[in-house]
Design a protein around this motif. Structure first.
Motif, short mmCIF file in Angstrom:
data_model
loop_
_atom_site.label_atom_id
_atom_site.label_comp_id
_atom_site.label_asym_id
_atom_site.label_seq_id
_atom_site.Cartn_x
_atom_site.Cartn_y
_atom_site.Cartn_z
N TYR A 73 78.97 45.85 24.69
CA TYR A 73 77.85 45.05 25.20
C TYR A 73 76.57 45.30 24.41
O TYR A 73 75.75 44.40 24.24
CB TYR A 73 77.63 45.28 26.69
CG TYR A 73 78.55 44.44 27.52
CD1 TYR A 73 78.21 43.14 27.86
CD2 TYR A 73 79.80 44.91 27.92
CE1 TYR A 73 79.06 42.34 28.61
CE2 TYR A 73 80.66 44.12 28.66
CZ TYR A 73 80.29 42.84 29.00
OH TYR A 73 81.13 42.05 29.72
N TYR A 99 68.50 39.89 41.51
CA TYR A 99 69.83 40.44 41.78
C TYR A 99 69.71 41.55 42.81
O TYR A 99 68.96 42.51 42.62
CB TYR A 99 70.45 40.98 40.48
CG TYR A 99 71.81 41.57 40.67
CD1 TYR A 99 72.91 40.75 40.86
CD2 TYR A 99 72.00 42.95 40.70
CE1 TYR A 99 74.17 41.29 41.05
CE2 TYR A 99 73.25 43.50 40.89
CZ TYR A 99 74.33 42.66 41.06
OH TYR A 99 75.57 43.20 41.26
N SER A 141 73.91 30.73 31.29
CA SER A 141 75.00 31.70 31.34
C SER A 141 75.15 32.27 32.75
O SER A 141 74.25 32.15 33.58
CB SER A 141 74.76 32.83 30.34
OG SER A 141 73.60 33.55 30.70
N ASP A 142 76.28 32.88 33.00
CA ASP A 142 76.55 33.45 34.33
C ASP A 142 76.00 34.88 34.39
O ASP A 142 76.74 35.85 34.27
CB ASP A 142 78.05 33.42 34.62
CG ASP A 142 78.36 33.70 36.08
OD1 ASP A 142 77.40 33.94 36.86
OD2 ASP A 142 79.54 33.68 36.44
N THR A 144 74.56 36.53 36.89
CA THR A 144 74.93 37.29 38.09
C THR A 144 76.28 37.96 37.91
O THR A 144 76.45 39.13 38.28
CB THR A 144 74.92 36.38 39.33
OG1 THR A 144 73.63 35.80 39.45
CG2 THR A 144 75.25 37.16 40.58
N ARG A 145 77.22 37.27 37.33
CA ARG A 145 78.55 37.85 37.12
C ARG A 145 78.48 39.04 36.16
O ARG A 145 79.10 40.07 36.39
CB ARG A 145 79.52 36.81 36.59
CG ARG A 145 80.90 37.37 36.42
CD ARG A 145 81.90 36.33 36.07
NE ARG A 145 83.17 36.98 35.78
CZ ARG A 145 84.19 36.37 35.26
NH1 ARG A 145 84.13 35.11 34.97
NH2 ARG A 145 85.29 37.03 35.03
N SER A 146 77.68 38.93 35.10
CA SER A 146 77.51 40.03 34.16
C SER A 146 76.87 41.24 34.85
O SER A 146 77.27 42.37 34.62
CB SER A 146 76.64 39.61 32.98
OG SER A 146 77.26 38.60 32.24
N GLU A 148 77.03 41.94 38.07
CA GLU A 148 78.04 42.50 38.97
C GLU A 148 79.03 43.38 38.21
O GLU A 148 79.39 44.46 38.68
CB GLU A 148 78.78 41.38 39.70
CG GLU A 148 77.94 40.69 40.75
CD GLU A 148 78.59 39.41 41.29
OE1 GLU A 148 79.59 38.93 40.71
OE2 GLU A 148 78.06 38.90 42.30
N THR A 149 79.47 42.93 37.04
CA THR A 149 80.39 43.71 36.21
C THR A 149 79.76 45.04 35.82
O THR A 149 80.39 46.09 35.92
CB THR A 149 80.78 42.92 34.95
OG1 THR A 149 81.40 41.70 35.35
CG2 THR A 149 81.72 43.72 34.07
N GLU A 151 77.31 46.60 37.36
CA GLU A 151 77.12 47.44 38.55
C GLU A 151 78.43 48.12 38.94
O GLU A 151 78.44 49.30 39.31
CB GLU A 151 76.57 46.60 39.70
CG GLU A 151 76.09 47.45 40.86
CD GLU A 151 75.31 46.66 41.88
OE1 GLU A 151 74.37 47.23 42.45
OE2 GLU A 151 75.63 45.48 42.11
#
Length: 170
Positions: A73, A99, A141-142, A144-146, A148-149, A151
């Motif tokens: 990343y 978030y 882009s997503d 929130t999903r990034s 969450e990943t 976290e």
């Protein structure tokens, strides 16, 4: 279990001494004569850090899985920003994303907030109670999903159960 806990605490102590020792070595440009002041300074810094940042057990297996995640990343984030900066039309659609953090306050949350900047095109902008505001270069882009990943990865690193924050925990 007690042996593992003691081993974790010893590892934490040695890691702190090592990090402060390397920092001292870098600051003094490796001058051997500086260690007569450096050794007490490193030991004092280690002692202060033990009070300011209490020990939290980090699973070695999770750390070994976290390192490639961090490197991947980190590289992707740098490449993303560089490509956007060099693109003739500078393709950005900036957005602020709120978030809700589920990690407990302290070291896990601090690590999460600092690691957000490694995600492609993101930067921690502000934290207010349990809400992290993230600035993102690409609103499409997503994000929130990034987040969450990331976290979940931090949760695994500290052997924490990821549970939503309730008003009692605030």
């Amino acid at each position: 279990m007690t042996g593992q806990l003691t081993l974790n605490r010893l590892f934490s102590l040695l890691l702190r001494v090592g990090l402060f020792g390397v920092l001292w070595w870098l600051l003094t440009e490796g001058q051997p004569g500086a260690w007569w002041v450096g050794i007490p300074a490193v030991l004092l810094a280690t002692l202060v850090s033990l009070f300011m940042v209490p020990h939290m057990a980090i699973r070695i297996s999770a750390l070994l899985r976290f390192i490639p995640f961090f490197l991947r990343y980190s590289f992707a984030g740098g490449l993303d920003v560089a490509c956007r900066a060099l693109h003739p039309r500078l393709p950005i659609t900036p957005v602020l994303v709120d978030y809700s953090l589920k990690l407990p306050r302290g070291l896990p949350r601090v690590l999460m907030m600092n690691m957000v900047s490694l995600l492609p095109g993101t930067l921690s902008a502000q934290i207010d109670n349990d809400v992290l505001r993230v600035h993102a270069l690409d609103g499409n882009s997503d994000i929130t999903r990034s987040l969450e990943t990331l976290e979940v990865r931090v949760m695994e690193l500290f052997s924490l159960a990821l549970t939503p924050i309730t008003s009692e925990r605030r």
